[in-house]
Motif scaffolding. Structure first.
Motif, PDB file in Angstrom:
ATOM      1  N   ASP A   1       2.738  -4.957   3.169  1.00  0.00           N
ATOM      2  CA  ASP A   1       4.306  -5.255   2.927  1.00  0.00           C
ATOM      3  C   ASP A   1       5.196  -4.882   3.870  1.00  0.00           C
ATOM      4  OD1 ASP A   1       4.038  -2.557   2.623  1.00  0.00           O
ATOM      5  OD2 ASP A   1       5.206  -2.457   0.672  1.00  0.00           O
ATOM      6  N   ARG A   2       5.045  -3.725   4.707  1.00  0.00           N
ATOM      7  CA  ARG A   2       6.008  -3.705   5.685  1.00  0.00           C
ATOM      8  C   ARG A   2       5.458  -4.396   7.009  1.00  0.00           C
ATOM      9  NH1 ARG A   2       6.583   3.010   4.715  1.00  0.00           N
ATOM     10  NH2 ARG A   2       6.488   2.909   2.434  1.00  0.00           N
TER      11      ARG A   2
ATOM     12  N   GLU B   1      -4.764  -5.149  -1.442  1.00  0.00           N
ATOM     13  CA  GLU B   1      -3.379  -4.767  -1.044  1.00  0.00           C
ATOM     14  C   GLU B   1      -2.708  -5.600  -0.059  1.00  0.00           C
ATOM     15  OE1 GLU B   1      -1.582  -1.715  -1.254  1.00  0.00           O
ATOM     16  OE2 GLU B   1      -3.301  -0.996  -2.796  1.00  0.00           O
TER      17      GLU B   1
ATOM     18  N   GLU C   1      -1.614  -8.950  -2.218  1.00  0.00           N
ATOM     19  CA  GLU C   1      -0.578  -8.743  -3.221  1.00  0.00           C
ATOM     20  C   GLU C   1       0.752  -8.386  -2.306  1.00  0.00           C
ATOM     21  OE1 GLU C   1      -1.669  -5.123  -5.278  1.00  0.00           O
ATOM     22  OE2 GLU C   1      -2.879  -6.389  -6.862  1.00  0.00           O
ATOM     23  N   ALA C   2       0.571  -7.896  -1.150  1.00  0.00           N
ATOM     24  CA  ALA C   2       1.602  -7.907  -0.323  1.00  0.00           C
ATOM     25  C   ALA C   2       2.250  -9.150   0.370  1.00  0.00           C
ATOM     26  CB  ALA C   2       1.430  -6.877   0.980  1.00  0.00           C
TER      27      ALA C   2
ATOM     28  N   ARG D   1       3.923 -10.853  -2.549  1.00  0.00           N
ATOM     29  CA  ARG D   1       5.437 -10.468  -2.736  1.00  0.00           C
ATOM     30  C   ARG D   1       6.304 -10.999  -1.793  1.00  0.00           C
ATOM     31  NH1 ARG D   1       2.460  -5.627  -3.963  1.00  0.00           N
ATOM     32  NH2 ARG D   1       2.970  -4.847  -1.787  1.00  0.00           N
ATOM     33  N   THR D   2       5.768 -11.037  -0.551  1.00  0.00           N
ATOM     34  CA  THR D   2       6.555 -11.421   0.613  1.00  0.00           C
ATOM     35  C   THR D   2       6.782 -12.856   0.737  1.00  0.00           C
ATOM     36  OG1 THR D   2       4.776 -10.829   1.869  1.00  0.00           O
ATOM     37  CG2 THR D   2       6.366  -9.226   1.553  1.00  0.00           C
TER      38      THR D   2
END
Length: 554
Positions: free
Chosen positions: A420-421, A467, A470-471, A474-475
């Protein structure tokens, strides 16, 4: 009827007579000749000449890259230096068999020490030595047979050097008793679109001439197919042929959810085949072909010409270009020639490029110029990105050169866990499942002794893919798959269920993956993926996914 179980590669089926690959000859015992030096020398000369002539004949018949490999083998067989080494041993009174075996082994070690092109030829010596010894001993030569008719090849496994001898118009299917889904044989089968089953231990019982059905989709070999079974196979092959002849449709799930199917390419000339097979773009273009055979980095002009040729072939389509991925198994003297005890964990990928930033900048310059001169949708990505800081560095540098879409390869657990980052800076992520599996499982992908751990079906690897998926959701960032896993038709469904938005693979795998996706909805894909995640190991995950894929939706 007996079904011999193994791991199927792809979704194809084939039927035909078995031809077994001969076992390698055991090393001869060192012994003195009773025939005399001159007689042994005459035997050796005749055997070497016969093998060289056979290799030249096969080279002429094969054509293409295989011709080059076989002609090089013929030249090596008659190399004067090698002849001197054999003569030295014969003069000591040894038999021709021992002299050939020992001389070739010594010559092999010498070539490996030289490295470079000659080092790459060292592996060819094993095949030549086996052929010469077989001629001396009057037995069939080990290696890929050539019976003169289509056949099902049954072998313990195939070495990379054997692949040059495969005639794809003759080999109906491959069956190996050893190996797994990531073995050289499996990778070859996916790349070439060959029906294959690997790791079928019971296939050792198959006999030459025996008619079998090899069903990759079922992961089984039928060793006594009935006439009805053979007729069904013929019908299935006809249906597949008709599907292959029809214009390929874009990749999509059964409910219409689009899943773009892209090609992994290694050079611009591969584009035509990919487009003919329905590739919707390029998900991974490896730029190493420009660098690996060069003593120094190619010029901007040389790179620009290659990138322009590629982009022109995919006008209006997405082309994802990976920056130079050197180090580990692809060392470059002008980039990083320092010895490393464990190069897989050393200065490779983006790390090596940052240490020689002029090479990275020249590559970005060439790509930007090619982009400006063409109408494809160019995306660039950095290999082996581990940290958020590396992501920010590369994307900022790419934009400095006017490249609008910059992303990263997710190949290590660190970048997957912080996806995500990472995606807060990158425009997209592309998961390289080969390296991600290697680093997750702490198993060197080049080391045969731990090959069993190198399986992208392992739930630990799948969790990391989730992971990233899903990231991405979300983004709002795309997440592609460009590793070997995307070419596995069932695993492709799982990867989509874990959040992958596109899949990239060897062009030969596109048709099977397209068919597999079309059989499942997005809800199915998520359900199948969840079943795989709940397993304890790779085999369990594969079995759970197969069961879920054939079960009706709840």
């Amino acid at each position: 009827m007996t079904l011999l179980r193994g791991v199927g590669i792809g979704q194809g089926v084939a039927a035909g007579p078995v031809v077994r690959m001969a076992e390698p000859l055991p090393a001869p015992e060192k012994s003195r000749s009773t025939a005399g030096v001159d007689a042994e020398r005459q035997r050796t000369r005749a055997a070497v000449a016969a093998v060289a002539a056979e290799l030249q004949q096969r080279a002429h018949a094969a054509g293409g890259a295989a011709q080059e490999v076989l002609e090089a083998q013929a030249m090596i067989a008659e190399d004067p230096s090698l002849e001197e080494e054999i003569d030295t041993r014969l003069d000591e009174g040894c038999t021709a068999e021992w002299a050939v075996h020992d001389a070739f082994a010594g010559f092999r070690a010498t070539l490996e020490a030289v490295g470079g092109y000659l080092g790459e030829r060292a592996a060819d010596l094993d095949d030549i030595a086996q052929r010469v010894r077989a001629h001396l001993e009057g037995v069939p030569a080990p290696g890929v047979p050539d019976p003169g008719h289509p056949f099902v090849l049954v072998a313990r496994d195939l070495a990379p050097a054997d692949t040059a001898l495969l005639r794809l118009d003759q080999v109906l299917a491959l069956v190996t008793t050893d190996g797994g889904p990531t073995s050289h044989t499996a990778i070859l089968a996916r790349e070439k679109g060959i029906v294959a089953i690997v790791g079928a231990a019971q296939a050792a019982s198959l006999q030459d001439g025996q008619t079998v059905v090899v069903d990759a989709a079922a992961g089984a070999v039928d060793d006594e197919p009935s006439p009805e079974r053979l007729a069904a196979v013929a019908e299935r092959l006809a249906v597949r042929a008709a599907e292959d002849a029809a214009p390929p449709a874009p990749g999509a799930l059964a409910d219409g959810t689009p899943v773009p199917l892209l090609a992994n390419l290694g050079k611009p000339s591969d584009a035509a085949d990919a487009l003919a097979r329905g590739a919707e773009g390029v998900g991974l273009f490896r730029t190493e072909f420009l660098f690996l055979s060069a003593a120094q980095a190619p010029t901007i002009a040389q790179q620009r010409a290659a990138y322009t040729e590629l982009l022109q072939s995919f006008e209006g389509r997405k082309v994802v270009v990976r920056m130079l991925d050197a180090g580990a198994d692809k060392p470059l003297a002008f980039l990083n020639d320092a010895h490393e005890e464990n190069p897989a964990l050393g200065l490779r990928g983006l790390r090596a490029l940052r240490a020689s930033e002029d090479i990275l900048r020249e590559q970005l310059t060439a790509l930007a110029e090619a982009d400006a001169a063409t109408a494809a949708e160019l995306w660039v990505m950095a290999p082996m990105v581990t940290t958020v800081e590396e992501t920010a560095y590369f994307t900022a540098l790419a934009r400095e050169f006017g490249l609008q879409t910059a992303g990263v390869m997710v190949e290590v657990p660190a970048s997957a866990l912080l996806a995500d980052r990472v995606l807060a800076h990158a425009d997209f992520a592309s998961i390289g499942t080969n390296d991600l599996t290697q680093y997750t499982m702490a198993a060197d992908r080049l080391l045969g002794s731990v090959a069993g751990f190198q399986d992208p079906w392992h739930p630990a690897v799948l969790r990391l893919v989730r992971e990233v998926g899903e990231a991405g959701a979300r983004t709002g960032r795309p997440v592609g798959i460009c590793g070997e896993a995307a070419a596995d038709p069932l695993l492709a469904v799982v990867l989509v269920g874990l959040g992958a938005t596109s899949l990239s693979m060897a062009p030969a795998a596109l048709a099977d993956v397209r068919r597999s996706l079309a059989q499942h909805t997005v809800d199915d894909a998520r359900r199948i993926a969840l079943a795989a995640l709940q397993a304890d190991d790779a085999a369990g995950a594969r079995a759970a996914a197969q069961t879920a894929a054939t079960s009706p939706s709840q």
